[in-house]
Design an enzyme around this catalytic site. Structure first.
Site, PDB file in Angstrom:
ATOM      1  N   ILE A   1       0.890  -1.165   0.000  1.00 31.13           N
ATOM      2  CA  ILE A   1       0.000   0.000   0.000  1.00 31.13           C
ATOM      3  C   ILE A   1       0.932   1.220   0.000  1.00 31.13           C
ATOM      4  O   ILE A   1       1.901   1.274   0.734  1.00 31.13           O
ATOM      5  CB  ILE A   1      -0.926  -0.006   1.242  1.00 31.13           C
ATOM      6  CG1 ILE A   1      -1.822   1.240   1.310  1.00 31.13           C
ATOM      7  CG2 ILE A   1      -0.155  -0.120   2.539  1.00 31.13           C
ATOM      8  CD1 ILE A   1      -2.842   1.181   2.473  1.00 31.13           C
ATOM      9  N   SER A   2       0.660   2.184  -0.896  1.00 29.07           N
ATOM     10  CA  SER A   2       1.526   3.364  -1.002  1.00 29.07           C
ATOM     11  C   SER A   2       1.463   4.187   0.272  1.00 29.07           C
ATOM     12  O   SER A   2       0.476   4.150   1.008  1.00 29.07           O
ATOM     13  CB  SER A   2       1.074   4.242  -2.169  1.00 29.07           C
ATOM     14  OG  SER A   2       1.045   3.491  -3.363  1.00 29.07           O
ATOM     15  N   ASN A   3       2.516   4.965   0.530  1.00 31.27           N
ATOM     16  CA  ASN A   3       2.500   5.818   1.726  1.00 31.27           C
ATOM     17  C   ASN A   3       1.460   6.935   1.543  1.00 31.27           C
ATOM     18  O   ASN A   3       1.073   7.270   0.427  1.00 31.27           O
ATOM     19  CB  ASN A   3       3.909   6.332   2.057  1.00 31.27           C
ATOM     20  CG  ASN A   3       4.399   7.373   1.082  1.00 31.27           C
ATOM     21  OD1 ASN A   3       3.733   8.370   0.843  1.00 31.27           O
ATOM     22  ND2 ASN A   3       5.563   7.157   0.511  1.00 31.27           N
TER      23      ASN A   3
END
Ligand code: SAH
Length: 226
Positions: free
Chosen positions: A71-73
């Site tokens: 999951i992207s930051n």
């Protein structure tokens, strides 16, 4: 009281206060679009990661979501949403239909869902689509439509899109996707392989303008389905 009855509603590191601190940090990092910041404040990021990682959900970091994916930051999710809404003018636009490539755990799609009428999100890993579909239903997020398939070809049946957001890196802009952009629409993606740059392509009639932004680090866009 609700927090005591339902621990996953958020206590301690997953509370609304923790989310507020994330919003403050996003502001400091340069996210200006208040509508995007509000959307980030509405989506409970900790419910999109494994329970074991919940306490780290609001840190400024990418987290594993299984199948070797991440999951992207929070910053990059907010930044891509901002670019999808603004293009190069500074007046954010509400979006009609958006295409996301790389559903993953559904977090970015849920944020985009707060900014658009509908989000079609493609994912090549069937098991992730299944798991995320259940999660979105549980969270009553009804305007995100998960689709299993290779996003490289887009989703012709649902085109045109006001914005296309690709959550995986590729060496070039997939041409099939440009044709699925609405007039005035924008495609946002990490361009490159070892070194990646956030790229925005804006369509005006038959003309496409490409602009490069900051360096980023994404998992690769892969062909075919799994
Ligand atoms: N937006 C996601 C981030 C997921 S990481 C989130 O918020 O969790 C990128 C995702 O893109 C991975 O799940 C990966 O399986 C998927 N992906 C990679 N290549 C793809 C392709 N060609 N079509 C669809 N999905 C793809």
């Amino acid at each position: 009281m609700a927090e005591i009855l339902n621990p996953r509603a958020g206590i301690g590191m997953t509370s609304a206060r923790t989310r507020d601190r994330m919003i403050e940090r996003l502001r400091e990092q340069g996210i200006r679009d208040e509508i995007v910041l509000a959307a980030m404040g509405m989506v409970p990021r900790h419910l999109f990661v494994d329970q074991a990682l919940e306490s780290r959900a609001y840190e400024d970091t990418a987290l594993p979501i299984g199948f070797g994916q991440t999951i992207s930051n929070p910053y990059i999710v907010a930044r891509m949403a901002e670019l999808a809404r603004h293009g190069e003018n500074r007046h954010g636009q509400s979006l009609g239909r958006v295409l996301e490539i790389g559903l993953g755990c559904g977090y970015q799609a849920a944020v985009l869902g707060k900014l658009a009428r509908e989000v079609v999100s493609m994912e090549r890993i069937a098991a992730l689509v299944g798991r995320t579909r259940v999660r979105l239903r549980e969270l009553r997020i009804n305007n995100v439509k998960p689709k299993h398939g290779d996003g490289m070809h887009g989703a012709k049946d649902f085109a045109p899109f006001d914005a296309i957001v690709i959550a995986a890196a590729f060496a070039e802009v997939p041409q099939a996707l440009l044709a699925q952009l609405a007039d005035g629409g924008r495609l946002v993606m990490p361009l490159g392989h070892a070194t990646q740059t956030l790229c925005v392509v804006e369509r005006q009639g038959d003309a496409y303008t490409e602009r490069l932004h900051e360096g980023v680090k994404f998992v690769p866009l892969l062909p075919g389905v799994a």
